[in-house]
Design an enzyme around this catalytic site. Structure first.
Site, PDB file in Angstrom:
ATOM      1  CB  THR A 173      60.208 -16.085   0.217  1.00  0.00           C
ATOM      2  OG1 THR A 173      59.021 -16.678  -0.299  1.00  0.00           O
ATOM      3  CG2 THR A 173      61.351 -16.293  -0.755  1.00  0.00           C
TER       4      THR A 173
ATOM      5  CG  HIS B  84      61.709 -20.696   3.054  1.00  0.00           C
ATOM      6  ND1 HIS B  84      61.523 -21.764   3.893  1.00  0.00           N
ATOM      7  CD2 HIS B  84      60.471 -20.409   2.555  1.00  0.00           C
ATOM      8  CE1 HIS B  84      60.238 -22.113   3.901  1.00  0.00           C
ATOM      9  NE2 HIS B  84      59.578 -21.296   3.107  1.00  0.00           N
TER      10      HIS B  84
END
Lengths: 351, 351, 351, 351
Positions: free
Chosen positions: C44, C47
């Site tokens: 995450t 990202h």
């Protein structure tokens, strides 16, 4: 195929048993005749040998006892399709009726009309034993013969341990007879993170140590309640596997179990037990499970998978290997309290 | 907001209680003050009133008892966000610590450090009661006030019935006090296909009949074991919900439970019980569950949903509606054994 | 206590991030300020760093990312009771509302109104982070700091593996990013008897080997379906743990799963997947589970117990240890596909 | 016993079927010959009649179709013990192998080697049908013949509804063919507190109304998502029972299911479905279950118990009663979309 064979026979309603020549069993259309490689002695066999009150009530001589074994298929009935001559097998010795509610809903291990081979019918302490095809368990050759002969009690342990969650749980095993000792190995293999073995007999505690229990405790000399409390941050254990059947062990088990915990009962008490339902079960939201036999055949798949994967080291529990003709010596070894699992070899020279 | 209110006060360590003027409780930042509309009397309140051994041990006067009620929010602490003045509410009176293993894993109903409002702290037999926001249960106006005042014992019944499978099962309820009577309605609503109500008290059997149990049996005069056996094709019932706490009822429960069945224990025996673990639990593969309180808050969602859907007709159980100032009369009604649920109205003229 | 600290800051809506001085977070009455010892980088975070479509949609700069960490308590709010200055802690970074149906019924990990620290609020890639007391997880000093910093993804693995039965089961893990790699260790520790790791990236397969998967398979060059079929006697695996989120991996997972098997989905596909409901799910009686986050706080108890017992060797997964000021280098390592878990040390000299 | 009988025969690989004289089936040692009282038409029979692609692929004429029926035992094989001539029976038409992992672990309904009577072998659209004893289900005379003829699809409904918790839950049924309609009754009887029936066909919605669904919704003209949201306080339904097999119905089902909910799939889509695994399943922690057949024989016990207790009113679903010789007329009725369950009477004068 020979006409006769050697077998352990409980011939009369009194203590003891004899090894003698009997007829090889006949098989029906759906039966399998197995040549026994190794058989193993259960506490039940000792009850029969010692002719205690339970045995006097349940057993009808003459009987060939024995319900733990492995062997090779010697002959099959005409309608048998799942095994053939030469296959390496063991068997579930609880023969379920297949027609009661329990049998038809996946609970055949508590069949209303079960019959047990080696208790109700002639069993495996012999050169040959006849088993219905439905109960035959075909074995992978990767599983050692010694382990294959003790699948029945190992299955009791697997059934008990896996009757609820065990991974990442703390667990106490009260009573370290063979099934309790197996349960140590099974619980560890299935992710139990603390295993307490509680046992009064020093010899058994020693084996429990070899089975790698995290804590081996003697309730006669140690404050088990206090020690468990400390080791579990005051909470108690998540799971108790009761394998002693003794009131003191059961009492200890309830005392050390945490609120919301699981108490799985396998050990058979010989008389009624007093229990404080309010404080022992209700206010604490405890679940108590009666465990009997092995699930047919989920337990068999489970233990076979664990053994094939090499997850279980059971060697410390197998303490004696003798010729079947020396059966009575094996019984005396067990009566001494200094042996755990005694293996019998019908072909005495093989072991 | 008034400074004082009328309340039932257990003022001294002896039988009885008095209704007198006390201060309205103060609330903290996260508390809710509820104006009580209706309160309901539990067996626990009767123990406190009668000052039996349990009460002598547990209760520390002075105490306002009462843990079953509904009302409207009169005031909220500064940090309360989920309810506002005028909301119709009830409450879970077990205040869990929120920090023990049980609380943090969805088992707060068996919290290690629980405190009970109405037992350990001042309760709801008063015009106002203070409740932590976490324990407030906001109610849909579709739920009748009378039912809203008995959610605590109804929750015990829902928790017990739904602690395992019940749909398409046969089920016996041993003991038809209010919770047992509620359990009849809940079991029926949730698909139980045979409900046996077993009760020695004739008055209670009569209410059980009104609750539409399929069989209402008197163990003093009828052969319950035989009747259940016949009605279940010899198998026994799938589920026993034990709500009497009496050794005879428990004995009957185990006798009529089928192999593999569920025994859910809610009734509190006053002393230890003898049980034959071997035949009662182990060989039959029985599961025994201790049931305490209500699941927070799954049980509350469940019972609210059942009530809103009109699935439960509980009227036969509500036998008395009195002004709170007549508290002692209500207690005597319960002591007579001829009443079931007694509702108290703080504002006596409202009912 | 200093007024400022160094932190990784996603300052603008574009790729990259910077390390700069910011104010130490203030804490409320029920918050805990933790001095970060080690933080760990999640996909995450990558990202967010790479500013991909998901991040553009979800993240509102400026933000301090980071939701995997451990540290010591530096200060506590006035109402905090469960930890004190100096305690060694980690935290669950999903902050649940506590008031929705899911939160009130033990399913807080799928709260309707969750907020994630490090995604929705400032996180742990900093010298200090503020955490609500409810979400703090106090750690035993027996747990190594490195492991303590990766409890969030380890918890995903534990949650997935233990979302159904795993003991004595065969299991395939599709996708060997860090969580898939952890799942190998967890499945083995909890009694899985065959673990198939399926992964296209050679580097990851190499780590899977080190994690002791029984079979490490490359779907690009090997006939995975055929190999699994042979290794499972034609039956297929009992459990698939899907951790890739890629259509091909999901396809393979369904193909190798046995009738009645469990498919637990953790990997997040970036777009819709086509599935033949009839043959993939319905006729085969498959159960598909969506797995999100970690159960609060059952998963935390489970992983802590497994780690304390020494059941998990996670070292092969930790490939990089760098100073937090070198954050961007760590991101590039991950973008290369040749790193697995990257640990960040706010106090660069400590590691 | 006659030598010949009338039967519906799918004689050739083309649309249609004929009623003609054929030999009465012979029975083996463990078979039961049943004289059919009433048979019932399933959608599968319509596929066979219409000779659609599925039928072309699966069916090998000549075949007597029909797998829903009841009748009386006309003759039994020599080894049959559980029924005798004259007994009132129905049967499970999935004949499981009894030897695969699924069969040996209580999952025979997803047997690896199942054969279906009426699809793979001659079925019940005839005066007589031969059934293995293992699959015979003996019926209580309290169960009406009409209901006894539809136990197969009723069992699908019971299996689906009871594949998870249903008591005190809200539930949506997407698709109101006969099984969906039965599911309304079963869900209600088992304590579902809100039942939403969702169906595009007006005729079927009308029957759903008669089955007492709480909400009957037309997705073509009503905003189903919004209506469900409002009726469930914004949360969504706890359970979706998917019985349409249509992409739109499945899409709706996922949209209205709450976080943590259960999606049980019974309807068979004719082609692959697109699904957003991330938002539909994973982040929401959904469980998706494939449901096939009926559990052997738990489902049979369950539905028998529900019927005996009078918990299910199924009459609105039975729309047509015709002589078996008028089979083709019944098929046309079903093709019209204005009929639900069509019963066939081999002895045309009896109904």
């Amino acid at each position: 195929m020979p006409q006769t064979m050697m077998a352990v026979v409980k011939a009369e309603s009194k203590p003891g048993a004899e090894v003698r020549e009997v007829k090889v069993p006949e098989i029906g259309l759906t039966d399998v005749l197995v040549k026994v490689s190794v058989a193993s002695v259960c506490g039940t066999d000792l009850h029969i040998y010692n002719w205690d009150p339970w045995a006097q009530h349940r057993i009808h001589p003459p009987l060939i006892p024995g319900h733990e074994f492995c062997g090779t298929v010697a002959a099959v009935g005409a309608e048998v399709t799942s095994v053939k001559e030469g296959d390496f097998v063991s068997a579930e010795m609880h023969v379920a009726c297949g027609k009661c509610l329990q049998c038809r809903t996946g609970e055949a291990h508590i069949c209303q009309h079960v019959s047990i081979i080696g208790v109700d019918e002639n069993g495996a302490f012999a050169e040959y034993v006849s088993i219905p095809e439905s109960n035959i368990w075909k074995l992978d050759s990767a599983i050692p013969q010694e382990y294959a002969s003790i699948l029945d009690p190992l299955g009791n342990a697997v059934h008990t341990v896996l009757a609820g969650e065990i991974a990442a749980k703390s667990c106490a095993i009260t009573g370290c007879g063979p099934i309790g000792l197996f349960a140590i190995a099974v619980a560890r293999a299935c992710g139990a993170t603390q295993v307490f073995a509680i046992e009064v007999n020093q010899y058994r505690r020693c084996v429990a140590q070899q089975m790698k229990a995290d804590y081996v405790l003697d309730p006669a000399t140690q404050d088990v309640r206090q020690m468990v409390r400390e080791a579990t941050a005051g909470t108690g254990v998540d799971v108790v596997l009761e394998m002693a059947g003794h009131p003191d062990a059961i009492r200890t088990g309830f005392d050390i179990l945490r609120r919301g915990g699981r108490m799985s009962l396998l050990g058979i008490p010989s008389k009624p037990i007093q229990l404080d339902f309010a404080d022992d079960i209700i206010f604490r939201g405890i679940t108590v499970q009666g465990i009997s036999g092995r699930r047919m055949y989920q337990t068999w798949y489970q233990m076979t998978a664990l053994l094939k994967a090499g997850k279980l080291d059971l060697h410390p529990v197998i303490t004696d290997r003798i010729a079947m003709r020396d059966f009575s010596q094996g019984m005396e070894r067990l009566n001494s309290g200094q042996a755990s699992k005694v293996l019998l070899y019908p072909n005495g020279s093989r072991y």
